[in-house]
Design a protein around this motif. Structure first.
Motif, PDB file in Angstrom:
ATOM      1  N   ALA A  91       0.806  -1.189   0.084  1.00 54.82           N
ATOM      2  CA  ALA A  91       0.174  -0.151   0.220  1.00 54.82           C
ATOM      3  C   ALA A  91       0.816   1.106  -0.008  1.00 54.82           C
ATOM      4  O   ALA A  91       0.510   2.195  -0.732  1.00 54.82           O
ATOM      5  N   GLN A  92       1.974   1.341   0.785  1.00 56.55           N
ATOM      6  CA  GLN A  92       2.817   2.516   0.649  1.00 56.55           C
ATOM      7  C   GLN A  92       3.547   2.713  -0.398  1.00 56.55           C
ATOM      8  O   GLN A  92       3.608   3.932  -1.085  1.00 56.55           O
ATOM      9  N   SER A  93       3.962   1.768  -1.210  1.00 59.87           N
ATOM     10  CA  SER A  93       4.610   1.775  -2.490  1.00 59.87           C
ATOM     11  C   SER A  93       3.718   2.108  -3.771  1.00 59.87           C
ATOM     12  O   SER A  93       3.671   2.881  -4.462  1.00 59.87           O
ATOM     13  N   SER A  94       2.242   1.713  -3.616  1.00 58.78           N
ATOM     14  CA  SER A  94       1.366   1.978  -4.360  1.00 58.78           C
ATOM     15  C   SER A  94       0.988   3.418  -4.234  1.00 58.78           C
ATOM     16  O   SER A  94       0.838   4.121  -5.349  1.00 58.78           O
ATOM     17  N   MET A  95       1.035   3.891  -3.114  1.00 58.45           N
ATOM     18  CA  MET A  95       0.670   5.296  -2.707  1.00 58.45           C
ATOM     19  C   MET A  95       1.820   6.276  -3.238  1.00 58.45           C
ATOM     20  O   MET A  95       1.453   7.192  -3.878  1.00 58.45           O
ATOM     21  N   ALA A  96       3.186   5.905  -3.072  1.00 63.06           N
ATOM     22  CA  ALA A  96       4.114   6.619  -3.490  1.00 63.06           C
ATOM     23  C   ALA A  96       4.158   6.559  -5.152  1.00 63.06           C
ATOM     24  O   ALA A  96       4.500   7.692  -5.754  1.00 63.06           O
ATOM     25  N   ALA A  97       3.986   5.612  -5.889  1.00 60.37           N
ATOM     26  CA  ALA A  97       3.794   5.409  -7.328  1.00 60.37           C
ATOM     27  C   ALA A  97       2.555   6.377  -7.610  1.00 60.37           C
ATOM     28  O   ALA A  97       2.857   6.980  -8.722  1.00 60.37           O
ATOM     29  N   ALA A  98       1.418   6.339  -7.022  1.00 61.14           N
ATOM     30  CA  ALA A  98       0.381   7.009  -7.236  1.00 61.14           C
ATOM     31  C   ALA A  98       0.490   8.787  -7.297  1.00 61.14           C
ATOM     32  O   ALA A  98       0.310   9.236  -8.054  1.00 61.14           O
ATOM     33  N   LEU A  99       1.264   8.962  -6.044  1.00 61.01           N
ATOM     34  CA  LEU A  99       1.498  10.514  -6.207  1.00 61.01           C
ATOM     35  C   LEU A  99       2.700  11.002  -6.944  1.00 61.01           C
ATOM     36  O   LEU A  99       2.273  11.885  -7.737  1.00 61.01           O
ATOM     37  N   ALA A 100       3.541  10.166  -7.574  1.00 60.90           N
ATOM     38  CA  ALA A 100       4.582  10.399  -8.619  1.00 60.90           C
ATOM     39  C   ALA A 100       3.692  10.416 -10.108  1.00 60.90           C
ATOM     40  O   ALA A 100       3.748  11.390 -10.790  1.00 60.90           O
ATOM     41  N   LEU A 101       3.019   9.263 -10.393  1.00 65.52           N
ATOM     42  CA  LEU A 101       1.994   9.394 -11.560  1.00 65.52           C
ATOM     43  C   LEU A 101       1.363  10.546 -11.629  1.00 65.52           C
ATOM     44  O   LEU A 101       0.909  11.144 -12.660  1.00 65.52           O
ATOM     45  N   LEU A 102       0.453  10.816 -10.751  1.00 65.88           N
ATOM     46  CA  LEU A 102      -0.582  11.945 -10.489  1.00 65.88           C
ATOM     47  C   LEU A 102       0.351  13.290 -10.581  1.00 65.88           C
ATOM     48  O   LEU A 102      -0.312  14.059 -11.594  1.00 65.88           O
ATOM     49  N   THR A 103       1.241  13.327 -10.155  1.00 65.76           N
ATOM     50  CA  THR A 103       1.970  14.652 -10.167  1.00 65.76           C
ATOM     51  C   THR A 103       2.450  14.875 -11.554  1.00 65.76           C
ATOM     52  O   THR A 103       2.390  15.990 -12.250  1.00 65.76           O
ATOM     53  N   ALA A 104       3.162  13.917 -12.487  1.00 63.48           N
ATOM     54  CA  ALA A 104       3.650  13.943 -13.592  1.00 63.48           C
ATOM     55  C   ALA A 104       2.431  14.056 -14.611  1.00 63.48           C
ATOM     56  O   ALA A 104       2.461  14.857 -15.695  1.00 63.48           O
TER      57      ALA A 104
END
Length: 178
Positions: A91-104
């Motif tokens: 869940a933490q790694s998915s959250m970090a990836a989601a934040l990065a993808l949403l920002t980009a």
């Protein structure tokens, strides 16, 4: 064999004929360009500006579309982070990836919109500022993941990321005022 035994006079004459044909072609092209300009009312410089504007619109639309795809991927990662079966680390790694993808993705959509909507003189400052913030926000997902893993989980990942982005926003705005 007869063609290989041409004398210097024949070669000079052939060269003169070739040059005359090239000059005629160049004159014909110039007349065609002048006629096209007369009919359309568009000079070559204006045509280049129009072509540059078309290319810019193409890049802007591509940025918006790529941004939309990245936002959709970020939303999928965010939905995956909320599933209970993902586990704490997943869940933490998915959250970090989601934040990065949403920002980009948001930067891609925003950059495309800036290219389409703003006048040319305002583009560079806006894109540079937003680009710096987006780049830092994507990179900030890594330390947010590390500290979120140590602290409490996906909510901590998001909180650390927001704090890092706010600090960067403050730095960029302060730097712009100087």
């Amino acid at each position: 064999m007869a063609a290989a035994r041409r004398g210097p006079r024949e070669r000079d004459r052939e060269r003169a004929v070739r040059l005359r044909r090239e000059r005629l072609r160049a004159a014909r092209r110039a007349r065609e360009r002048a006629e096209r300009r007369r009919l359309t009312g568009v000079t070559p410089a204006e045509a280049q500006r129009h072509a540059r504007a078309r290319r810019l619109r193409g890049w802007a639309v591509a940025a918006v579309l790529l941004g939309a795809v990245l936002v959709a991927l970020g939303a999928l990662e965010l939905a995956e982070a909320g599933e209970p079966a993902a586990g704490r680390d997943g869940a933490q790694s998915s959250m970090a990836a989601a934040l990065a993808l949403l920002t980009a993705g948001c930067y891609g959509v925003g950059a495309g919109a800036v290219l389409l909507r703003r006048p040319r003189r305002d583009r560079r400052n806006a894109l540079g500022r937003y680009g710096l913030l987006a780049w830092f926000a994507v990179v900030a997902a890594l330390p947010a993941y590390a500290y979120g893993h140590l602290l409490a989980g996906p909510a901590a990942v998001t909180a650390v990321w927001i704090v890092l982005v706010l600090v960067m926003l403050w730095i960029v705005r302060r730097d712009r005022r100087l």
